[in-house]
Design an enzyme around this catalytic site. Structure first.
Site, PDB file in Angstrom:
ATOM      1  N   LYS A  11      -5.636  41.049  17.087  1.00  0.00           N
ATOM      2  CA  LYS A  11      -6.366  40.100  16.227  1.00  0.00           C
ATOM      3  C   LYS A  11      -6.843  40.794  14.961  1.00  0.00           C
ATOM      4  CE  LYS A  11     -10.711  41.854  16.878  1.00  0.00           C
ATOM      5  NZ  LYS A  11     -11.530  42.521  15.903  1.00  0.00           N
ATOM      6  N   ASP A 141     -14.959  40.550  23.621  1.00  0.00           N
ATOM      7  CA  ASP A 141     -13.826  39.944  22.902  1.00  0.00           C
ATOM      8  C   ASP A 141     -12.702  39.501  23.831  1.00  0.00           C
ATOM      9  OD1 ASP A 141     -14.996  40.314  20.468  1.00  0.00           O
ATOM     10  OD2 ASP A 141     -13.769  42.045  19.883  1.00  0.00           O
TER      11      ASP A 141
HETATM   12  P1  ATP Z   1     -12.033  46.421  19.141  1.00  0.00           P
HETATM   13  O1  ATP Z   1     -11.358  45.751  18.006  1.00  0.00           O
HETATM   14  O2  ATP Z   1     -12.170  45.517  20.363  1.00  0.00           O
HETATM   15  O3  ATP Z   1     -13.273  47.170  18.784  1.00  0.00           O
HETATM   16  P2  ATP Z   1     -10.545  48.767  18.996  1.00  0.00           P
HETATM   17  O4  ATP Z   1      -9.286  48.500  18.273  1.00  0.00           O
HETATM   18  O5  ATP Z   1     -11.659  49.339  18.178  1.00  0.00           O
HETATM   19  O6  ATP Z   1     -11.006  47.485  19.714  1.00  0.00           O
HETATM   20  P3  ATP Z   1      -9.175  49.854  21.291  1.00  0.00           P
HETATM   21  O7  ATP Z   1      -7.838  50.072  20.677  1.00  0.00           O
HETATM   22  O8  ATP Z   1      -9.327  48.718  22.219  1.00  0.00           O
HETATM   23  O9  ATP Z   1     -10.315  49.794  20.154  1.00  0.00           O
HETATM   24  O10 ATP Z   1      -9.532  51.230  22.026  1.00  0.00           O
HETATM   25  C1  ATP Z   1     -10.773  51.842  22.065  1.00  0.00           C
HETATM   26  C2  ATP Z   1     -10.742  52.901  23.175  1.00  0.00           C
HETATM   27  O11 ATP Z   1     -10.617  52.241  24.440  1.00  0.00           O
HETATM   28  C3  ATP Z   1      -9.536  53.824  23.101  1.00  0.00           C
HETATM   29  O12 ATP Z   1      -9.806  54.961  22.355  1.00  0.00           O
HETATM   30  C4  ATP Z   1      -9.232  54.145  24.558  1.00  0.00           C
HETATM   31  O13 ATP Z   1      -9.842  55.361  24.949  1.00  0.00           O
HETATM   32  C5  ATP Z   1      -9.873  53.026  25.381  1.00  0.00           C
HETATM   33  N1  ATP Z   1      -8.913  52.122  26.083  1.00  0.00           N
HETATM   34  C6  ATP Z   1      -9.001  51.705  27.343  1.00  0.00           C
HETATM   35  N2  ATP Z   1      -7.993  50.874  27.662  1.00  0.00           N
HETATM   36  C7  ATP Z   1      -7.231  50.747  26.573  1.00  0.00           C
HETATM   37  C8  ATP Z   1      -6.043  50.018  26.292  1.00  0.00           C
HETATM   38  N3  ATP Z   1      -5.425  49.274  27.209  1.00  0.00           N
HETATM   39  N4  ATP Z   1      -5.550  50.112  25.046  1.00  0.00           N
HETATM   40  C9  ATP Z   1      -6.175  50.860  24.104  1.00  0.00           C
HETATM   41  N5  ATP Z   1      -7.274  51.588  24.331  1.00  0.00           N
HETATM   42  C10 ATP Z   1      -7.823  51.542  25.554  1.00  0.00           C
END
Ligand code: ATP
Length: 300
Positions: A11, A141
């Site tokens: 998203k 989310d």
């Molecule tokens: P958001 O937009 O919800 O804040 P984000 O893009 O900032 O998400 P994610 O890519 O979801 O962050 O990942 C944050 C952390 O979560 C990663 O550094 C990782 O250690 C952990 N994690 C756990 N499960 C997953 C997964 N399936 N995919 C990605 N990261 C994951």
């Protein structure tokens, strides 16, 4: 051996406002969520017992996405299988393409796809509403990611109002080679001192009216005040997109991913090439808005 694959879409936030900090440390938000055509793939395979997760991704640093019980895929599968007393096991293989720690809800969307995959694999017959109630325990989310499309998200992110599809356009997505912790950004945000609040209600109206201009002129994200200060490359990426024809460029979520909105495909392609040449971002995509419910082969 029963096996199938589901897509888990990323998203962006067309608008992100923080209304206030709550006494429990969470933040009350008001956001416009929009699915884009960048996705992970989750391959579900039934097995005798237990839950296992494997992770594959080009250029993914070792351990950056855990392949153990810390993965949100594992958490969602365990929660649902325990809740419904599933005796058999499942292996879930993740092909990671969504930028990690990027503000694109990569982990949340994988969790959302996991609920759908477990539901389908074990023929549990759980409704989308029931899935959303479980999902909020894994992340604020995740319920949005279960539904996808265009939505207004309030509360801590779990109160959803589904909106008509946002007007079609071309979306350039660029993630610089830095990882941003969502926790760091919210901890450094002074919600009571914000100089400006995005016009989220106006954007809801513009989406209802099908006006891309009405959407782009209201695009704003209060978290930029924190993340751009720490990582000025985000501002450089925004400037480059806008200098190459984007109607507006904005940071998504807590960053550092930036997306630019184009109404002309030619300009979007030019922007894509300029972004690749600039070296400002290592992951660059040219995509569009998606409503997963209307995509073939992705029904839960
Ligand atoms: P958001 O937009 O919800 O804040 P984000 O893009 O900032 O998400 P994610 O890519 O979801 O962050 O990942 C944050 C952390 O979560 C990663 O550094 C990782 O250690 C952990 N994690 C756990 N499960 C997953 C997964 N399936 N995919 C990605 N990261 C994951």
């Amino acid at each position: 051996m029963e096996t199938f694959t589901l897509k888990a879409y990323a998203k962006v936030n067309l608008g992100l406002d923080v209304v206030k900090r709550l006494p429990n440390g969470y933040h009350q938000v008001k956001m416009i969520m929009q699915t884009v055509g960048i996705y992970d793939e989750l391959v579900f395979t039934k097995k005798e017992q237990g839950i296992t997760v494997t992770v594959e991704g080009e250029g993914l640093p070792e351990g950056c996405v855990p392949a153990d019980e810390n993965n949100l895929i594992y958490k969602a599968a365990r929660q649902m299988m325990e809740h419904y007393g599933v005796a058999e096991g499942i292996h879930i293989h993740l092909r990671k393409k969504i930028p990690v720690a990027a503000g694109m809800a990569g982990g949340s969307t994988d969790a959302a796809a996991t609920y759908k995959g477990v539901n389908r694999m074990f023929r549990l017959g759980v409704t989308e509403e029931e899935i959303c109630q479980m999902a909020v325990q894994v992340g604020a989310d995740v319920p949005y990611c279960v539904k996808g499309g265009t939505a207004l998200s309030e509360g801590i992110g779990e109160i959803l109002t589904m909106l008509p599809d946002a007007p079609a356009c071309h979306v350039l997505v660029a993630k610089p080679d830095i990882a941003v912790s969502t926790k760091f950004v919210y901890e450094n945000l002074h919600a009571d001192k914000l100089q400006y609040h995005p016009d989220i209600d106006g954007m809801v109206e513009a989406i209802g009216a099908g006006s891309l201009d009405g959407v782009t002129e209201r695009m704003a994200n209060v978290l930029e005040t924190v993340t751009i200060k720490a990582y000025p490359v985000i501002a450089q990426i925004k400037e480059l997109m806008e200098a190459h024809g984007a109607k507006r460029a904005l940071m998504s979520g807590s960053g550092p991913t930036v997306f630019g909105i184009y109404d002309q495909e030619e300009q979007a392609r030019e922007g894509y090439q300029a972004m690749c040449r600039s070296g400002l971002a290592r992951q660059v995509f040219l995509t569009g808005f998606v409503n997963p419910a209307k995509e073939d082969g992705n029904a839960g």
